[in-house]
Design a protein around this motif. Sequence first.
Motif, mmCIF file in Angstrom:
data_model
loop_
_atom_site.group_PDB
_atom_site.id
_atom_site.type_symbol
_atom_site.label_atom_id
_atom_site.label_comp_id
_atom_site.label_asym_id
_atom_site.label_seq_id
_atom_site.Cartn_x
_atom_site.Cartn_y
_atom_site.Cartn_z
ATOM 1 N N TYR A 22 -16.766 -17.016 -3.158
ATOM 2 C CA TYR A 22 -16.012 -16.873 -1.912
ATOM 3 C C TYR A 22 -14.707 -16.135 -2.151
ATOM 4 C CZ TYR A 22 -13.243 -20.723 -3.763
ATOM 5 O OH TYR A 22 -12.448 -21.501 -4.569
ATOM 6 N N ILE A 23 -14.229 -15.498 -1.092
ATOM 7 C CA ILE A 23 -12.898 -14.897 -1.047
ATOM 8 C C ILE A 23 -12.323 -15.253 0.311
ATOM 9 C CG2 ILE A 23 -11.533 -12.767 -1.104
ATOM 10 C CD1 ILE A 23 -13.884 -11.477 -2.638
ATOM 11 N N LEU A 24 -11.110 -15.770 0.327
ATOM 12 C CA LEU A 24 -10.441 -16.137 1.576
ATOM 13 C C LEU A 24 -9.009 -15.631 1.508
ATOM 14 C CD1 LEU A 24 -10.308 -17.676 4.296
ATOM 15 C CD2 LEU A 24 -9.671 -19.701 2.981
ATOM 16 N N THR A 25 -8.596 -14.878 2.535
ATOM 17 C CA THR A 25 -7.228 -14.374 2.623
ATOM 18 C C THR A 25 -6.604 -14.894 3.905
ATOM 19 O OG1 THR A 25 -7.779 -12.371 1.386
ATOM 20 C CG2 THR A 25 -5.765 -12.308 2.707
ATOM 21 N N LEU A 26 -5.434 -15.502 3.767
ATOM 22 C CA LEU A 26 -4.674 -16.030 4.895
ATOM 23 C C LEU A 26 -3.349 -15.294 4.994
ATOM 24 C CD1 LEU A 26 -5.140 -19.852 4.178
ATOM 25 C CD2 LEU A 26 -6.476 -18.430 5.744
ATOM 26 N N GLN A 27 -2.828 -15.202 6.212
ATOM 27 C CA GLN A 27 -1.513 -14.594 6.439
ATOM 28 C C GLN A 27 -0.709 -15.521 7.333
ATOM 29 O OE1 GLN A 27 -1.495 -10.567 7.910
ATOM 30 N NE2 GLN A 27 0.530 -10.795 8.759
ATOM 31 N N ALA A 28 0.512 -15.803 6.921
ATOM 32 C CA ALA A 28 1.384 -16.700 7.671
ATOM 33 C C ALA A 28 2.722 -16.021 7.947
ATOM 34 C CB ALA A 28 1.619 -17.992 6.903
ATOM 35 N N SER A 29 3.267 -16.295 9.106
ATOM 36 C CA SER A 29 4.598 -15.823 9.460
ATOM 37 C C SER A 29 5.589 -16.863 8.962
ATOM 38 C CB SER A 29 4.708 -15.667 10.981
ATOM 39 O OG SER A 29 6.018 -15.310 11.339
ATOM 40 N N LEU A 30 6.437 -16.447 8.042
ATOM 41 C CA LEU A 30 7.417 -17.364 7.466
ATOM 42 C C LEU A 30 8.800 -16.747 7.601
ATOM 43 C CD1 LEU A 30 5.525 -18.334 4.196
ATOM 44 C CD2 LEU A 30 5.649 -19.627 6.319
ATOM 45 N N GLY A 31 9.613 -17.325 8.449
ATOM 46 C CA GLY A 31 10.963 -16.800 8.638
ATOM 47 C C GLY A 31 10.931 -15.389 9.185
ATOM 48 N N SER A 32 11.507 -14.469 8.448
ATOM 49 C CA SER A 32 11.605 -13.091 8.919
ATOM 50 C C SER A 32 10.486 -12.201 8.387
ATOM 51 C CB SER A 32 12.955 -12.496 8.507
ATOM 52 O OG SER A 32 13.045 -12.487 7.092
ATOM 53 N N GLY A 33 9.508 -12.784 7.689
ATOM 54 C CA GLY A 33 8.445 -11.959 7.126
ATOM 55 C C GLY A 33 7.110 -12.667 7.140
ATOM 56 N N PHE A 34 6.197 -12.101 6.398
ATOM 57 C CA PHE A 34 4.853 -12.648 6.306
ATOM 58 C C PHE A 34 4.523 -12.984 4.864
ATOM 59 C CE2 PHE A 34 4.665 -10.105 10.152
ATOM 60 C CZ PHE A 34 4.009 -10.961 11.017
ATOM 61 N N GLN A 35 3.682 -13.975 4.705
ATOM 62 C CA GLN A 35 3.147 -14.316 3.398
ATOM 63 C C GLN A 35 1.641 -14.122 3.476
ATOM 64 O OE1 GLN A 35 3.767 -18.350 2.077
ATOM 65 N NE2 GLN A 35 2.822 -17.988 0.097
ATOM 66 N N VAL A 36 1.082 -13.419 2.512
ATOM 67 C CA VAL A 36 -0.361 -13.231 2.427
ATOM 68 C C VAL A 36 -0.834 -13.957 1.170
ATOM 69 C CG1 VAL A 36 -2.235 -11.569 2.174
ATOM 70 C CG2 VAL A 36 -0.288 -11.037 3.634
ATOM 71 N N PHE A 37 -1.870 -14.762 1.327
ATOM 72 C CA PHE A 37 -2.385 -15.567 0.226
ATOM 73 C C PHE A 37 -3.887 -15.339 0.134
ATOM 74 C CE2 PHE A 37 -4.327 -19.352 -1.530
ATOM 75 C CZ PHE A 37 -3.534 -19.627 -2.621
ATOM 76 N N THR A 38 -4.369 -14.952 -1.047
ATOM 77 C CA THR A 38 -5.803 -14.746 -1.268
ATOM 78 C C THR A 38 -6.264 -15.657 -2.390
ATOM 79 O OG1 THR A 38 -5.753 -12.451 -0.534
ATOM 80 C CG2 THR A 38 -7.573 -13.076 -1.960
ATOM 81 N N THR A 39 -7.406 -16.282 -2.188
ATOM 82 C CA THR A 39 -8.024 -17.085 -3.227
ATOM 83 C C THR A 39 -9.480 -16.674 -3.341
ATOM 84 O OG1 THR A 39 -8.337 -19.336 -4.067
ATOM 85 C CG2 THR A 39 -8.701 -19.005 -1.710
ATOM 86 N N GLU A 40 -10.033 -16.865 -4.513
ATOM 87 C CA GLU A 40 -11.451 -16.579 -4.728
ATOM 88 C C GLU A 40 -11.965 -17.516 -5.795
ATOM 89 O OE1 GLU A 40 -11.421 -15.217 -8.714
ATOM 90 O OE2 GLU A 40 -13.201 -14.897 -7.482
ATOM 91 N N GLY A 41 -13.264 -17.708 -5.800
ATOM 92 C CA GLY A 41 -13.864 -18.569 -6.806
ATOM 93 C C GLY A 41 -15.323 -18.814 -6.492
ATOM 94 N N THR A 42 -15.900 -19.763 -7.217
ATOM 95 C CA THR A 42 -17.285 -20.150 -6.969
ATOM 96 C C THR A 42 -17.342 -21.648 -6.724
ATOM 97 O OG1 THR A 42 -17.725 -20.462 -9.324
ATOM 98 C CG2 THR A 42 -18.237 -18.293 -8.396
#
Length: 84
Positions: A22-42
């Motif tokens: 699997y691969i999952l990418t999330l994006q969150a609005s934090l304060g004045s910017g964005f955070q992008v977080f990607t994880t992958e694994g089996t």
Amino acid sequence: MSQTTAAAVQPQAPATPGAYHYILTLQASLGSGFQVFTTEGTHTPAVGWTRADFYKAIRDGIVRQHPELARANTIFFDLQPNRL
């Protein structure tokens, strides 16, 4: 005269559910910017799991480790059998 014998071809056993990649990418609005977080694994799911169950389990695991991503948007999700 030589004789050639063809080896019997053995049918392969039916595929079992096995591990998925699997691969999952999330994006969150934090304060004045964005955070992008990607994880992958089996992971090998429990019998009866659906694609939605798999997604929810991965996302819930991320949120447990990174609570700031609880309201993040999913921008990418892929789930494939882990084989070539």
